[in-house]
Scaffold this motif. Sequence first.
Motif: not given
Ligand SMILES: Nc1ncnc2c1ncn2[C@@H]1O[C@H](COP(=O)(O)OP(=O)(O)OP(=O)(O)O)[C@@H](O)[C@H]1O
Lengths: 223, 248, 407, 331, 299
Positions: A35-43, A82-84, A160-162, B145-147
Amino acid sequence: MLSIKNLDVSIEGAQILRGVSFDLEAGKTTVLIGRNGAGKTTTLRTVMGLQTKTGGRLMLGKTDLDRHPGYGRAKLGIGYAPEDRRLIPAFTVEENILLPAYATRMQRDERQRRLNEVYDLLPQLKTMGDRPGGGVSGGQGKMVALGRALMVADHVLLLDEPFQGLAPALALEYAQALKRLREARPEIAFLITESSPELLSSIADHSLQIERGLIEMEHGEAA
Amino acid sequence: MSQPVLRAEGLELAFFGVKAADGIDLEIREGEFLAIIGSNGSGKTTFLNMCTGYLSPTAGTVYLGEKPITGMAPRRIARLGIARAFQIPQLFTDQTLLENVMLAIASRRGIWEGLKPLNRSVYVEEALELLALFGLERHAETITGTLPEGLRKLADITLALALNPKLLLLDEPTSGVSAIERFSLMEKLMAALRSRQMTALFVEHDMEVVRRYADRVVVWDAGKIIAEGNPAQVLKDPKVVERVVGVV
Amino acid sequence: QDNPDTLNIGVFTFTSGPAAAYGMPGKQAAELMIERINADGGIGGLPIEAKFVDEAQGAEGVISEYRRMAEDPSNQVAVAALSSGNCLALAPLGEQLKMPTIAWNCDTHQLLLNDRLQYTYRPNGNTIPEFTAFVAYLLERNPDVKRVAIINPDYSFGHDAAEIVKTAFETFAPDVEIVAELFPKLGASTYQTEISRLSSARPDAIFSNLWGGDLENFVRQASPRGIFMQSQVILALGETVLQRVDLPEGVIVGMLGDGYWLSPDSQANADTVAFAEAYHKRYGEYPVFPAMKMANAFVVMKAAIEKAIDAKGGEWPTRDEIAAAMKGMEVDTMTGHVRIREDNDGIVDQVIGVTAKSDTYDFKVIADMVRYDGDVFMAPIDEEPVEWIRTLDSAFLKALPKPGSYK
Amino acid sequence: MTRLLPLITAIAVLTLLLLPVVLPWSQFIITIAIAKGFAALGVALLLRGGLISIGHAMYFAIGAYVTAFMMKSDMLGDLALLLLGSTLVATLVGLIVGSFLVRFRAIFFAMLNLAVSMVLFALFSKLYGLTGGTDGMRVSVPAIFGNVLDKAAFDGVLYYVCIALLVIVGFLVRAYFKSPLGYGLKAIHTNEVRLEYLGVSAYSITLIAYTISAALAGLGGAMAALSIGHVLPEYAYWTESGHLVLTAVLGGIGGVAGPFIGSVFLEAVHTFAVDFAADAWNMILGATLLLVIFFVPRGLFGLFEGKPAKRASADEETGDTPNTAIEGGAK
Amino acid sequence: MLNSILPLLVDGLANAALIFFVAVGLTLVFSVLRILNVAHGSFYSIGAYGAASLGLWLVSVGANPWLSYPALLVSAALVAALFGPTIERLLVRWTYGKGEAIQILVTFGLFLILEDLQRMVFGVQSLYQDTPMTLLGVTMVGGVVYLNYQILLIVLALIVLIGLRLLIKRTRMGRLLAAVVADREVSEAMGINTDRIFMLAFSIGVFLAALGGALATPTTGVAPGLGAETMVLAFAVAAIGGLGQIEGAAIAAVIVATAKVLAVYFVPALDSVAPYLVMLAVLMVRPQGLFGVAETRRV
Ligand SMILES: Nc1ncnc2c1ncn2[C@@H]1O[C@H](COP(=O)(O)OP(=O)(O)OP(=O)(O)O)[C@@H](O)[C@H]1O
Ligand SMILES: Nc1ncnc2c1ncn2[C@@H]1O[C@H](COP(=O)(O)OP(=O)(O)OP(=O)(O)O)[C@@H](O)[C@H]1O
Ligand SMILES: [Mg+2]
Ligand SMILES: [Mg+2]
């Protein structure tokens, strides 16, 4: 090919990834769903060295990625879209695609060869070649970002989310391009994140579910 | 047949020779839920930008009711009752979600209220209510900004809703929202629109969403409208299938 | 009240920024004077202890330092200040806080003009005689001068001087035309455009009261571009740069008063010679006139305090008594003589000359000197001084001593 | 911590009230610190909107010069009139200049303020007949509601007037920060587009902020002029403006108290630096600035403030009921 | 007629040349690092002090006077090598992405420190080293004596302008620079060592400032306060030209210098405010500067 072991990441004190582990195999496509915010992009960002990790190991074959700073990873053969999108607005589309080649000091003929290869796989890009990167729409930008990643992706390709924001026709084209790519470059390990898995069902070999920074379940072979 | 809320006539605009609007004529009727679909770069966002005063067309006029609004600043158009949610979420990224929404409410009620504090109960209550629409109340105290992207998207829509507009323009409300949540989001959105009797237009790439929720659909291609009508029919139109929907 | 153990004073000068080129010699002279006076038993038996305040910190910093100093009763005298803005700001404060203040470099004629001050004294003269004297000297030396250009720094001191000089020309030689009037910014590092302008205006004479680093810069930039050959240049504060830049011969220079360490009067004074040598030994340079002004300020201070002690029968005086002692005082300074008038203004001679090669020193010295009596260019008390200049006439010039008469 | 704020404020004000009794020499320094604190508060206010002005010393100077001019006339030389008149003129000038400048952002806003202030600086220094040129103008001791005092007594009164104003104006500005306008100003920093789409004029929001900030600086200038007793063109010089920004950031822009804390802190550092390392004053100042920015990024005020608002976390369980956490409470 | 205009022209260009070196360095650093470096003027004065000291030393050891030309360049390079990488790494790097106020203040703090350091090292008296100027002699233009060195400066400025343009438009380095300018993070991901690019760009900026200072020494004295003075002027020029615009900086330098020269010739009272008046006039009409590109947010 790429092996991720117990990856921990915290941002501003909040733990985002908790012990994420999985392996990418050459020739296989792994899909990371969450889901959104799960951490995909971060990985993905952590693999690219854009995000510092608090723990865990990243190995590309026998190479420890820790020994290579973020900018060195492109040279190791990891391509990233990247996603964006993140195109350079002032560069033309072609210059954008060529950027990693310049950055890694690729030989001139090698550079040309790969560019042609990208144009073969993604013919839409050729027609846009001299438009400015700032002048392409969201969907077109995704294509350009894919082409750019391909310039260096010898071993690993991170997307990332192409499909996000792509019109269905274009998404289909994109998926087909991925398939062609899969066939043309069987040695590459693909990692694709996605929030809507259906588009990927035809190309995914493995899919992983990520939830609140944890890999929840692992499907061996995708349906 | 109901009144057009918004009417565009012959809008034209080009960027670096690329025609993003090439004679757009369109009406949005009161109470309807209109979808815009179209290939990437066909000019959908540009159309919204022209309707809201962010861009001025080189030719053509946009009417709100009978009133021409082309060339007006976005804030004046917003005050006339058109609100917009963005393709890329536009938030006040260093303030909390609650503050974001309260500011939107304050804007609607008139921001010039002297030195009365923003976080009075009237504001807080309404803001929390709005946030609850999409289940965002848990994040009220989070700096936007951090969502994560998906929640930012919802927050963006909430800000537009807070203005309680006559007409709501939504640019890809479901993109970036995971497939699992897409339909529940749309359900919530539709409920909110209905209870507020808003007219709305939304740009969308997910044909399933269009099929289920749109009263009418307009199809964009290269700055032109190529089809228009009932979703079930339009989505079968061969031209639309070829250029937008794609053949599986 | 117990007698203090030390004589605490404050000394205000520029020790940083571009003005430090002028302010540092003042500070150095103060240090040396303190050392010499203390070695000699101090003043009234008390050693001097000084606190230096950098005027470059801006008016409000300077004022707060002055206030802190004045509000502490153990401080007895302030030697302040260099910049006329600071002088003007401190003078009323001195009255309010009853702080005897010796204006060591406050040449602006505005300082004592309207107010009758009880605590601020200026033993070093003011701009009116200082700049009028140059016009007199120039007209004696080059009677044919018709076109004059002025290049002064862009602040009160420069504008005041331009006003005085123009008035003096109007009075003594009405046919003189001012062909260019330039006011480059204080601290400007380059004067090339101004030099082009001066050059294209073709003046017979160029007057300037640039000073400090600015003056050095101007001279260095103007001389290769032929300015000194083209026109008779008058550098009102030229004495300060003689040891640092190679001025051509024949440039009219002065020292705003009589503070030239090589003047006949100075050389006749063994103490001055010793001071100059000690100064040279310590700082690698002979004392330029700001140094002499500072030294003279100390001489006046010492005399005033000693006078006050005498008046009190050997007892240590209060601040009020020190201030009162300066009223109408006459002192022999290291370079001449000063008489403090009723308006607290010092009457000091004006020494002017031209640059010349020296047999003794490897830098230019001043020759063809004149020493104008301090009184002649001083406007009477309470008269608008610039207007007063207009009451003079060219016959007045005839009566003055001639260039070269001071040997 | 937030709940302690009123207590801390009360203690701080009390300390200020008693300070001159204990340390008489501090009275002048604190007066100046407060005066500059007002100007720094003006700068800090703009900083909240992401606007850096490297020219705000001009309003400080305007306040000071207006005081000096008013003192020259016989009728206007009364403390209350002077403070009011100077603030009013600065406000007016702020409104006019602001109406041109608030369209600009970022570096351009900074540079244009710099430019305007330098032009004003030049005017002050060049209009000899009017302003006394670089020598500046004297400001004698004004009456207080018709009562003429000597300088020392007046300084005492001025000190307490400044503190009273500090408290009153401080509360007003705080209320402004908490009002929709204040939040709108913060929004300018992050997303003007959205603000406009909410129907709010970014122009008006910034113009109001700019005008308030000019008023604050003008008030500070008037206080400084009265306390110092002399006004100079230097007040408007760009380095003064630089110092105001420095003061604001050093103190912290998170709240009203920040700039005043910064100002008092700087005056204190200055006072000691002059005694111990007069030649290295700039260096000490620069190093202090760097240290504060590196180690207390939210400014000295940040030390007193509560923790920053919560940031997102992947851990959804931490999202507890929001209502209780709202600062100040929803009544 | 020509005779009266020619001096104006020479003065204008010679002034412009000196301003250009500093302003272009400032603009370059801004365009890459997005930082308005307030300490930039200090590098100008350090460059000047360095060149003057090196020149004076050469004179004192009786070296060939023609060596004084390379000495100017060498001292600028030394200053850049000494200060560029260290300051970028220790201070400036920390401020990336931190908001303008912080960046301006960090560099302002650095500026304060550097100013006092210079005073401690070089004292308050002005240093002067004019061998390069005297070697070249003078020329009469329109009845006014000009230094040939002034003309040389104009030529050097042109060379630097063309060189920088080539560097940015034609080289791999230039392309990487542009990418980093546009998007640091993606550049890093695409394989660009952005740290090195930043350090390099900053050092080039320092070099240009120091070079400006060094080249100025033969015709100006070096004294405390020079840095602050120069910096404000460089700011004005960079803003007028459009921040980040190299050609813009060149043209703005000419405009500002011409305005100054016209003021000195015809309205001396406006001399010191001329650059600001030009800046106000230009930015009121073109808010992004002459060559600047207005940034609009795409929504
Ligand atoms: N600069 C930041 N500061 C604080 N929290 C952050 C920052 N960047 C990301 N996060 C948090 O890290 C978590 C994971 O974010 P990530 O972007 O990896 O999610 P995602 O799975 O790629 O979601 P999406 O589908 O929305 O792209 C989210 O809860 C986000 O709020
Ligand atoms: N500000 C701009 N500058 C330059 N070109 C622009 C600008 N805005 C839009 N365009 C161009 O206009 C065309 C239409 O863009 P628009 O964003 O309206 O497409 P869209 O239909 O919203 O696409 P998507 O579905 O990908 O968001 C595209 O080619 C785009 O590159
Ligand atoms: Mg993501
Ligand atoms: Mg779009």
